[in-house]
Scaffold this active site. Structure first.
Site, PDB file in Angstrom:
ATOM      1  N   ASP A  73      21.630  50.892  42.454  1.00  0.00           N
ATOM      2  CA  ASP A  73      20.797  50.632  43.627  1.00  0.00           C
ATOM      3  C   ASP A  73      21.760  50.505  44.799  1.00  0.00           C
ATOM      4  OD1 ASP A  73      18.842  49.995  45.406  1.00  0.00           O
ATOM      5  OD2 ASP A  73      18.055  48.267  44.311  1.00  0.00           O
ATOM      6  N   GLN A 115      20.863  56.573  49.114  1.00  0.00           N
ATOM      7  CA  GLN A 115      20.631  55.428  48.241  1.00  0.00           C
ATOM      8  C   GLN A 115      20.209  55.970  46.889  1.00  0.00           C
ATOM      9  OE1 GLN A 115      21.045  52.255  49.343  1.00  0.00           O
ATOM     10  NE2 GLN A 115      20.342  51.096  47.570  1.00  0.00           N
ATOM     11  N   ASN A 158      15.824  50.518  53.768  1.00  0.00           N
ATOM     12  CA  ASN A 158      16.692  49.576  53.061  1.00  0.00           C
ATOM     13  C   ASN A 158      16.842  48.245  53.824  1.00  0.00           C
ATOM     14  OD1 ASN A 158      19.056  48.505  51.331  1.00  0.00           O
ATOM     15  ND2 ASN A 158      18.294  50.319  50.273  1.00  0.00           N
ATOM     16  N   ARG A 159      17.901  47.513  53.530  1.00  0.00           N
ATOM     17  CA  ARG A 159      17.937  46.101  53.919  1.00  0.00           C
ATOM     18  C   ARG A 159      18.676  45.804  55.214  1.00  0.00           C
ATOM     19  NH1 ARG A 159      17.910  46.705  48.555  1.00  0.00           N
ATOM     20  NH2 ARG A 159      16.381  45.463  47.409  1.00  0.00           N
ATOM     21  N   TYR A 205      10.046  58.850  44.003  1.00  0.00           N
ATOM     22  CA  TYR A 205      10.640  58.547  42.701  1.00  0.00           C
ATOM     23  C   TYR A 205      10.472  59.813  41.868  1.00  0.00           C
ATOM     24  CZ  TYR A 205      10.280  53.419  43.500  1.00  0.00           C
ATOM     25  OH  TYR A 205      10.386  52.142  43.964  1.00  0.00           O
ATOM     26  N   GLU A 244      17.464  58.506  48.212  1.00  0.00           N
ATOM     27  CA  GLU A 244      16.964  58.267  49.563  1.00  0.00           C
ATOM     28  C   GLU A 244      18.072  58.578  50.562  1.00  0.00           C
ATOM     29  OE1 GLU A 244      15.292  54.114  49.409  1.00  0.00           O
ATOM     30  OE2 GLU A 244      15.763  54.520  47.319  1.00  0.00           O
ATOM     31  N   HIS A 295      12.973  47.767  54.111  1.00  0.00           N
ATOM     32  CA  HIS A 295      12.103  48.927  54.369  1.00  0.00           C
ATOM     33  C   HIS A 295      11.108  48.715  55.515  1.00  0.00           C
ATOM     34  CE1 HIS A 295      13.935  50.902  51.074  1.00  0.00           C
ATOM     35  NE2 HIS A 295      13.148  50.533  50.096  1.00  0.00           N
ATOM     36  N   HIS A 336      10.925  58.152  50.174  1.00  0.00           N
ATOM     37  CA  HIS A 336      11.169  57.271  49.030  1.00  0.00           C
ATOM     38  C   HIS A 336      10.539  57.803  47.738  1.00  0.00           C
ATOM     39  CE1 HIS A 336      11.972  53.588  46.873  1.00  0.00           C
ATOM     40  NE2 HIS A 336      12.424  52.987  47.954  1.00  0.00           N
TER      41      HIS A 336
HETATM   42  C1  BGC Z   1      15.875  49.737  47.216  1.00  0.00           C
HETATM   43  C2  BGC Z   1      15.562  48.905  46.017  1.00  0.00           C
HETATM   44  C3  BGC Z   1      14.107  48.541  46.065  1.00  0.00           C
HETATM   45  C4  BGC Z   1      13.306  49.813  46.078  1.00  0.00           C
HETATM   46  C5  BGC Z   1      11.823  49.569  46.146  1.00  0.00           C
HETATM   47  C6  BGC Z   1      15.024  50.969  47.176  1.00  0.00           C
HETATM   48  O1  BGC Z   1      15.258  51.743  48.308  1.00  0.00           O
HETATM   49  O2  BGC Z   1      17.230  50.082  47.292  1.00  0.00           O
HETATM   50  O3  BGC Z   1      16.370  47.747  46.005  1.00  0.00           O
HETATM   51  O4  BGC Z   1      13.751  47.763  44.970  1.00  0.00           O
HETATM   52  O5  BGC Z   1      13.677  50.580  47.171  1.00  0.00           O
HETATM   53  O6  BGC Z   1      11.515  48.684  47.119  1.00  0.00           O
END
Ligand code: BGC
Length: 375
Positions: free
Chosen positions: A274, A311, A103-104, A206, A339, A129, A204
Site C-alpha cells: 500500500d 500507489q 491518498n493521505r 481494483y 493508482e 481521498h 481507483h
Molecule cells: C489506499 C489504501 C486504502 C484504499 C481504499 C488506497 O488508495 O492507499 O490505504 O485503504 O485506497 O481506501
C-alpha cells in the site's frame, strides 16, 4: 424468372452467412436515483473487438470493464457493484475518480501561502481521498459524448466549491474516458482553480485479470527504482528509498504474492503493499509505468501515465464483508489498484514534487490502461 430466383436465393444465403459486423458504440441508460432525487446515468462504451467499459456519473466511476483472454473469452476485470445502492453503501472507492487529493494528507492539515487549512480526518488521524464527500461521492455532469472513428467516450465535469471539504478555491474538473479500437482505456484529467489549492486526481479501479480469486499469482513489473516509505498510519516519512534488495523491487517482474508476507516493517504497516512507487521518469511525457500479467488467462494490463508516482495497493483491507457483482464476496487481496498519482501528503512534504495548482495554470495529466494478451 429463373435468373431472378437464383439471384434472390444467393442474396438470402449471403445475408445469412455474413454476421453483422460488430461496431463501436455507446449505450446510455439510467443507473438509478440518488436519495436527493438526482438521476445517475450509465454509459456503456464498446469497441469493435467487444471490449466494454461502463462508467456511471456517480463518482465518474468505472463499474465494469470486459476484456478478452488469450482465447477471446471476455471477463469483467474490475471489482464493483451491480446497483447504485452498492456504491452508496460501504464502497472502498471501487473504480471511482478520487479527489480533490488522492491518498493521505497527514493529520488532515496543510499550510499554503502562510495559511493553515484543516480537512476531515476520515482515516484514523489522517485525511484520505478528498474527505468525507470526495469526488467519488458526487454526481458528475455529462459534458460531452464522444464518437470518433477510432474511439468512443465521454467527458464528465465537476465543480468543487471554494471551501468544499476544507480545500481552498473553486476547482473545475473534467475527466474524459476514451475506449479506443486498439483496446486502450484512456483517462484524461483537467482542472483549473480560482485560488491556489493542492490537486491530485486518480482512478481507483481494483483489477483482477482472472475475474475472481486472489491477485497474488498475477505477475507485476513496475518501472520504479524507488518508493516512499510510510509510518504506521501510512503517511510518507519523506524519505525516498531504493527498492533494490527489498520486497518492493518489481523492476524485473515477479508475482504480487512472492514477497507480500515478508517480515518487513513497511509491508506490515500496509498489511501488504500500500505504497507510492516513484516512477523512473525523465520527463512529464506519457511513459509505461506498470505491466501486469495473469498467467492462466494470458490477460495483460499495461499502465502508462504522465504522473510521477503510482500507489500499488493490494486490497489488503478487503475482508469479505462487501458483496459485489455476481454476488461475489470480495476477500482480502481479491483486487489490486495501480493508482497513478502525485506522492501522498505532498502538501506537507517539501521534497516531493509540488501538487499546488495556481490560478491561470491547468492541471493536466493522462493515464492509459492498455489491454492485450500473452501469445
Ligand atoms: C489506499 C489504501 C486504502 C484504499 C481504499 C488506497 O488508495 O492507499 O490505504 O485503504 O485506497 O481506501
Amino acid at each position: 424468372m429463373r435468373f431472378y430466383l437464383v439471384v434472390i436465393t444467393w442474396a438470402v444465403i449471403v445475408s445469412c452467412q455474413v454476421p453483422e459486423q460488430p461496431r463501436q458504440m455507446i449505450e446510455r441508460t439510467s443507473f438509478g436515483m440518488l436519495p436527493e432525487g438526482e438521476e445517475v446515468e450509465r454509459f456503456q462504451l464498446r469497441n469493435t473487438a467487444g471490449v466494454e467499459a461502463s462508467i456511471i456519473t456517480y463518482g465518474a466511476t468505472l463499474t465494469a470493464l470486459s476484456v478478452p483472454d488469450r482465447d477471446g473469452i471476455m471477463e469483467d476485470v474490475v471489482l464493483g457493484h451491480e446497483t447504485l445502492t452498492g456504491y452508496l453503501e460501504d464502497n472502498p472507492y471501487f473504480g471511482s475518480i478520487v479527489g480533490r487529493y488522492a491518498n493521505r494528507i497527514a493529520e488532515g492539515a496543510f499550510t499554503l501561502d502562510g495559511e493553515i487549512y484543516t480537512l476531515a480526518r476520515n482515516n484514523g488521524p489522517n485525511h484520505l481521498h478528498g474527505g468525507v464527500k470526495g469526488f467519488d461521492k458526487v454526481n458528475w455532469e455529462v459534458a460531452e459524448v464522444i464518437e470518433d472513428t477510432n474511439q468512443v467516450g465521454l467527458s464528465l465535469n465537476y465543480v468543487s466549491a471554494d471551501g468544499e471539504e476544507g480545500y481552498p478555491g473553486m476547482l473545475t474538473v473534467r475527466v474524459t474516458y476514451l475506449l479506443t479500437e486498439d483496446n486502450r482505456l484512456i483517462v484524461d484529467y483537467e482542472a483549473i482553480t480560482d485560488k491556489a489549492t493542492p490537486v491530485n486526481l486518480t482512478q481507483h479501479a481494483y483489477f483482477n485479470l482472472a475475474g475472481q480469486g486472489s491477485i497474488e499469482g498475477h505477475h507485476l513489473t513496475l518501472a520504479a527504482s524507488h518508493y516512499t516509505p510510510v509510518d504506521s498510519t501510512l503517511i510518507p516519512t519523506g524519505e525516498i528509498f531504493p527498492v533494490e534488495g527489498t520486497a518492493f523491487d518489481f523492476r524485473s517482474g515477479k508475482t504480487i504474492g512472492e514477497h507480500i508476507d515478508h517480515d518487513d516493517q513497511q509491508l506490515m504497516y500496509g498489511g501488504g503493499y500500500d505504497h507510492n512507487f516513484v516512477l523512473d521518469r525523465m520527463s512529464g511525457d506519457l511513459m509505461p509505468a506498470a505491466t501486469v500479467l495473469e498467467p492462466q488467462s494470458g490477460r495483460i494490463l499495461e499502465v502508462h501515465t504522465t504522473k510521477p508516482g503510482i500507489q500499488f495497493y493490494t486490497g489488503n483491507f478487503l475482508d469479505g464483508s462487501i458483496t459485489g457483482k455476481g454476488g461475489v464476496q470480495y476477500g482480502r487481496r481479491s483486487g489490486f489498484c495501480l493508482e497513478t498519482q502525485y506522492y501522498p501528503d505532498s502538501p506537507n512534504q517539501p521534497n516531493f514534487p509540488s501538487t499546488i495548482l495556481r490560478p491561470g495554470k491547468v492541471y493536466q495529466t493522462q493515464t492509459v490502461f492498455v489491454f492485450r494478451t500473452e501469445e
